[in-house]
Scaffold this motif. Structure first.
Motif, short mmCIF file in Angstrom:
data_model
loop_
_atom_site.label_atom_id
_atom_site.label_comp_id
_atom_site.label_asym_id
_atom_site.label_seq_id
_atom_site.Cartn_x
_atom_site.Cartn_y
_atom_site.Cartn_z
N UNK A 50 0.85 -1.19 0.00
CA UNK A 50 0.00 0.00 0.00
C UNK A 50 0.89 1.25 0.00
N UNK A 51 1.34 1.69 -1.16
CA UNK A 51 2.24 2.84 -1.24
C UNK A 51 1.68 4.11 -0.61
N UNK A 52 0.36 4.30 -0.69
CA UNK A 52 -0.25 5.50 -0.10
C UNK A 52 -0.07 5.50 1.42
N UNK A 53 -0.33 4.35 2.03
CA UNK A 53 -0.16 4.25 3.49
C UNK A 53 1.33 4.36 3.84
N UNK A 54 2.18 3.79 3.01
CA UNK A 54 3.62 3.80 3.30
C UNK A 54 4.13 5.24 3.44
N UNK A 55 3.72 6.11 2.54
CA UNK A 55 4.16 7.51 2.63
C UNK A 55 3.28 8.30 3.58
N UNK A 56 1.99 7.98 3.60
CA UNK A 56 1.07 8.75 4.44
C UNK A 56 1.32 8.61 5.92
N UNK A 57 1.70 7.40 6.37
CA UNK A 57 1.91 7.21 7.80
C UNK A 57 3.14 7.98 8.27
N UNK A 58 4.10 8.19 7.38
CA UNK A 58 5.28 8.99 7.74
C UNK A 58 4.89 10.44 7.99
N UNK A 59 3.97 10.94 7.17
CA UNK A 59 3.49 12.30 7.36
C UNK A 59 2.57 12.38 8.58
N UNK A 60 1.73 11.40 8.73
CA UNK A 60 0.74 11.42 9.80
C UNK A 60 1.40 11.53 11.17
N UNK A 61 2.40 10.69 11.43
CA UNK A 61 3.05 10.69 12.73
C UNK A 61 4.32 11.50 12.77
N UNK A 62 4.67 12.13 11.65
CA UNK A 62 5.92 12.90 11.55
C UNK A 62 7.10 12.04 12.00
N UNK A 63 7.09 10.80 11.47
CA UNK A 63 8.16 9.84 11.77
C UNK A 63 8.63 9.29 10.42
N UNK A 64 9.92 9.42 10.09
CA UNK A 64 10.35 9.21 8.71
C UNK A 64 10.58 7.77 8.28
N UNK A 65 10.55 6.82 9.20
CA UNK A 65 10.93 5.46 8.85
C UNK A 65 9.83 4.46 9.19
N UNK A 66 9.97 3.27 8.63
CA UNK A 66 9.10 2.12 8.89
C UNK A 66 9.99 1.04 9.49
#
Length: 309
Positions: free
Chosen positions: A58-74
């Motif tokens: 899910x590429x949208x979630x992959x990038x979106x969650x980084x913005x959502x929590x202001x955390x750059x990594x998975x």
């Protein structure tokens, strides 16, 4: 760049529907990066249920969650809708007991394990620590499959530790429980030359089993045979006794069996089945066999009517 409102709603719905959510690469049974594997290992050691989101699908979630929590990594762990952090923070909190508190679990048992180190092994380890300089200890890690790893690490005053034979041996929380009764020896014999770790808590090793014995035991109902070959290979040659496969949910069904269930794994020549057998041994199954020589040996020894390919 601001987060798309629709994507924000998707993420908030996920977090609102699940108290514990791990955004990761892959899935818990097959993490696709080392950091995700560390996070999964920490959570699994606590025995908690959690939702997982594979960001690779899910590429949208992959990038979106980084913005959502202001955390750059998975990976990223959320509890009660709040960001906890990535793999290092998850692991640190699990070892310190903070994660237990965040999840409402009882405080962990931090009792140091009872281990033994022979004089010969202790001498080798003391020399290694001495060569590393001041402030080093032996770090002993034992993963969920009971693979042991010895290395030198800085002394950690907060670690679970054992002082023995002039050595400080440190453990993480999960490894400490897996190490109870463990012994470390130095050998120079047919096993090789070096340190040998014996762990009584580890599942018994995979045992070889001849095709004839496997056929007899399957026929008697005392052994479950698992053919790990893909369907196109099974269509070329198949055994004439009951067997199961890893297809169509078979993997999950096998994992759900009692851990004392005798399992024998079969492939073409015995290599792929050995890997599958090790996987199930790592899951805690205590009677795991690999059919020596695979279906080729089965055709030679147990049933000459089985085609060769």
């Amino acid at each position: 760049m601001s987060l798309d409102p629709t994507l924000r709603t998707r993420i908030e719905t996920l977090l609102g529907s699940n108290r514990i959510v791990l955004f990761m690469k892959g899935e818990p049974r097959a993490p696709q990066c080392g950091f995700s594997a560390k996070a999964v290992g920490a959570l699994d050691s606590l025995g908690v249920d959690y939702a997982h989101i594979d960001v690779l699908t899910d590429p949208d979630i992959r990038e979106g969650i980084k913005q959502y929590g202001e955390w750059p990594t998975i990976p990223q762990l959320y509890i009660g809708g709040e960001l906890v952090g990535g793999s290092d923070i998850i692991e640190q909190m699990a070892n310190s007991g903070e994660l237990h508190g965040a999840l409402g679990l009882p405080a962990p048992d931090r009792t140091p394990p009872s281990i033994s180190i022979t004089p010969a092994a202790a001498q080798m380890l003391r020399e290694a620590v001495g060569n590393a300089g001041e402030g080093y200890a032996v770090l002993l890690q034992i993963d969920p499959r009971f693979n042991a790893k010895l290395q030198l690490a800085p002394v950690d005053a907060d670690a679970i530790a054992v002082e023995t034979e002039g050595l400080r041996v440190q453990f993480d929380l999960a490894g400490a429980r897996r190490a109870e009764g463990l012994s470390i020896d130095w050998v120079d014999d047919e096993r090789g030359r070096g340190l040998v770790i014996e762990n009584p808590n580890a599942p018994p090793k995979v045992q070889p089993i001849a095709a004839t014995e496997a056929a007899e035991r399957v026929g008697a109902g005392t052994l479950t045979l698992v053919d790990v070959r893909p369907v196109e290979e099974r269509e070329q040659a198949t055994v004439n006794v009951p067997f199961t496969t890893l297809d169509d949910g078979g993997h999950a069904q096998l994992e759900a069996l009692p851990k004392h269930t005798p399992l024998a794994f079969l492939c073409h020549h015995g290599q792929r089945s050995a890997q599958a057998a090790e996987h199930f041994r790592g899951l805690g199954f205590t009677q795991v066999f690999n059919v020596t020589g695979g279906i080729e040996a089965w055709a030679e020894q147990a049933d000459v009517h089985v085609p060769r390919y």
